[in-house]
Design an enzyme around this catalytic site. Structure first.
Site, mmCIF file in Angstrom:
data_model
loop_
_atom_site.group_PDB
_atom_site.id
_atom_site.type_symbol
_atom_site.label_atom_id
_atom_site.label_comp_id
_atom_site.label_asym_id
_atom_site.label_seq_id
_atom_site.Cartn_x
_atom_site.Cartn_y
_atom_site.Cartn_z
ATOM 1 N N ARG A 10 96.070 19.345 22.587
ATOM 2 C CA ARG A 10 96.024 20.394 23.613
ATOM 3 C C ARG A 10 97.275 21.246 23.547
ATOM 4 O O ARG A 10 98.374 20.745 23.259
ATOM 5 C CB ARG A 10 95.985 19.761 24.998
ATOM 6 C CG ARG A 10 94.779 18.942 25.210
ATOM 7 C CD ARG A 10 93.797 19.737 25.942
ATOM 8 N NE ARG A 10 92.769 18.892 26.470
ATOM 9 C CZ ARG A 10 91.670 19.381 27.015
ATOM 10 N NH1 ARG A 10 91.499 20.684 27.105
ATOM 11 N NH2 ARG A 10 90.756 18.584 27.463
ATOM 12 N N TYR A 55 80.311 19.596 22.082
ATOM 13 C CA TYR A 55 80.827 19.503 23.454
ATOM 14 C C TYR A 55 80.154 20.539 24.353
ATOM 15 O O TYR A 55 79.572 20.203 25.376
ATOM 16 C CB TYR A 55 82.337 19.710 23.431
ATOM 17 C CG TYR A 55 83.024 19.546 24.762
ATOM 18 C CD1 TYR A 55 83.007 18.331 25.438
ATOM 19 C CD2 TYR A 55 83.711 20.604 25.355
ATOM 20 C CE1 TYR A 55 83.654 18.177 26.661
ATOM 21 C CE2 TYR A 55 84.363 20.453 26.571
ATOM 22 C CZ TYR A 55 84.332 19.244 27.224
ATOM 23 O OH TYR A 55 84.974 19.097 28.437
HETATM 24 N N1 UDP Z 1 96.709 26.282 20.521
HETATM 25 C C1 UDP Z 1 97.815 26.700 19.819
HETATM 26 N N2 UDP Z 1 98.661 25.773 19.305
HETATM 27 C C2 UDP Z 1 98.470 24.436 19.458
HETATM 28 C C3 UDP Z 1 97.345 23.994 20.190
HETATM 29 C C4 UDP Z 1 96.474 24.945 20.711
HETATM 30 O O1 UDP Z 1 98.042 27.914 19.673
HETATM 31 O O2 UDP Z 1 99.317 23.652 18.953
HETATM 32 C C5 UDP Z 1 95.790 27.284 21.099
HETATM 33 C C6 UDP Z 1 94.321 27.100 20.751
HETATM 34 O O3 UDP Z 1 94.002 27.734 19.527
HETATM 35 C C7 UDP Z 1 93.649 27.767 21.945
HETATM 36 C C8 UDP Z 1 94.601 27.476 23.107
HETATM 37 O O4 UDP Z 1 95.848 27.153 22.508
HETATM 38 O O5 UDP Z 1 93.560 29.159 21.753
HETATM 39 C C9 UDP Z 1 94.157 26.333 23.995
HETATM 40 O O6 UDP Z 1 93.841 25.229 23.185
HETATM 41 P P1 UDP Z 1 93.468 23.797 23.743
HETATM 42 O O7 UDP Z 1 93.194 22.935 22.567
HETATM 43 O O8 UDP Z 1 94.508 23.323 24.695
HETATM 44 O O9 UDP Z 1 92.125 23.964 24.602
HETATM 45 P P2 UDP Z 1 90.895 24.999 24.652
HETATM 46 O O10 UDP Z 1 91.229 25.887 25.789
HETATM 47 O O11 UDP Z 1 90.804 25.784 23.361
HETATM 48 O O12 UDP Z 1 89.726 24.145 24.882
#
Ligand code: UDP
Length: 309
Positions: A186, A145
């Site tokens: 997400r 990505y």
């Molecule tokens: N995250 C989390 N629990 C979840 C899903 C995501 O703690 O159930 C954390 C993930 O590790 C990251 C942040 O939340 O640090 C945002 O994750 P997301 O997948 O929404 O998008 P990113 O900003 O990483 O692209």
């Protein structure tokens, strides 16, 4: 204007399409429905100035109508979605960008690329401004990505220079709101679904990593401000209000009156430790800034998720 939106049935683009429809543009919404969903745009379809085209941007795009403006947004965008569809993600960002730029050239259309805060990788400076070049692992778990989007920016800049196209790039930071996919992993949707079901909230790692969340109406407002401006350049669009994942969990528990408790799970590889946009450029040149407080946006999102469960 006749406007083509690739990824037109996706979360952000469906809101973008709503706003452009209100502005009386003719819309061509193109999507392969890999992560987009026609449900998101059902309310627009059936209007004579909105057309849906089921197509994958990695294949040649043929449109007989005049096109004045192209938004290239098509791509899986959540870490789970792009890791489950890695080759499609690579191709959407690379071949799909070349195909849509080629179309812009033939149609003499202006062009706006959806890039991402992910091009900054695991940033070593905070907040991230547009002139920071990032800290990306080129063969890491997110690289299909990150690197495809970095290539997409390079392709856009190169077509612009070579063929004198008007091109704009928006680097979108974490955006949330109604019509997100509930199962794409997400953080906002995961936590809301877990809280509403009184299940454990799955915090990855120690939860001290930060993100800055922008409500989708604010993000779309920024994208349209860029579209309508004379600036053919790169802009961060997002909300600089940075919070930890733990804080996000606590706020969602409180807004949903949930009994959920936080539990810690393994941190995914290459998960950025911090992310916060510097939006000075958009504020100064586009006269745009986000207006919707996190509590307000989360409440709207919680109501919507509740209606989907
Ligand atoms: N995250 C989390 N629990 C979840 C899903 C995501 O703690 O159930 C954390 C993930 O590790 C990251 C942040 O939340 O640090 C945002 O994750 P997301 O997948 O929404 O998008 P990113 O900003 O990483 O692209």
């Amino acid at each position: 204007m006749n406007i083509l939106i690739t990824g037109g049935a996706g979360f952000v683009c469906s809101h973008l399409a709503d706003k452009l429809y209100e502005k009386k543009h003719n819309l061509f919404l193109l999507d392969n429905l890999l992560t987009g969903n026609k449900r998101n745009i059902d309310h627009l379809l059936g209007n004579e100035n909105v057309r849906f085209i089921e197509h994958d941007v990695q294949n040649h795009i043929e449109i007989s109508d005049e096109i004045d403006f192209i938004f290239h947004f098509a791509s899986a965008a959540s870490p789970i979605a792009y890791q489950e569809n890695p080759i499609n993600t690579l191709k959407a960002g690379s071949i799909g960008t070349i195909n849509t730029l080629g179309l812009a050239k033939v149609k003499k259309a202006d062009y706006l690329l959806a890039s991402t805060s992910e091009i900054y990788g695991d940033p070593e400076v905070s907040p991230q401004s547009e002139n920071y070049w990032g800290n990306v692992n080129p063969n890491g778990e997110r690289s299909m990505y990150d690197e495809a989007k970095r290539f997409a920016e390079a392709a856009t800049a190169t077509y612009s220079r070579t063929y004198s196209l008007n091109t704009k790039v928006v680097r979108i930071f974490n955006t949330y709101g109604p019509r997100m996919q509930l199962n794409d992993g997400r953080v906002v949707t995961n936590f809301i679904v877990q809280a509403l079901n009184n299940e454990n909230i799955t915090v990855y790692g120690d939860g001290l990593q930060t993100r800055s969340f922008s409500y989708v109406d604010d993000t779309v407002g920024g994208i349209i401000a860029l579209m309508e401006s004379d600036h053919n350049d790169v802009f961060n669009i997002g909300n600089p209000n940075e919070i930890t994942v733990n804080e996000l969990a606590t706020r969602i528990i409180s807004l949903t009156n949930s009994n959920s408790k936080l539990i810690n799970k393994d941190l995914p590889k290459d998960d950025p430790k911090q992310r916060r946009p510097d939006i000075t450029k958009a504020k100064n040149l586009l006269k745009w800034e986000p207006k919707i407080e996190l509590e307000v946006g989360l409440t709207k999102t919680i109501d919507w998720v509740n209606s989907q469960l």
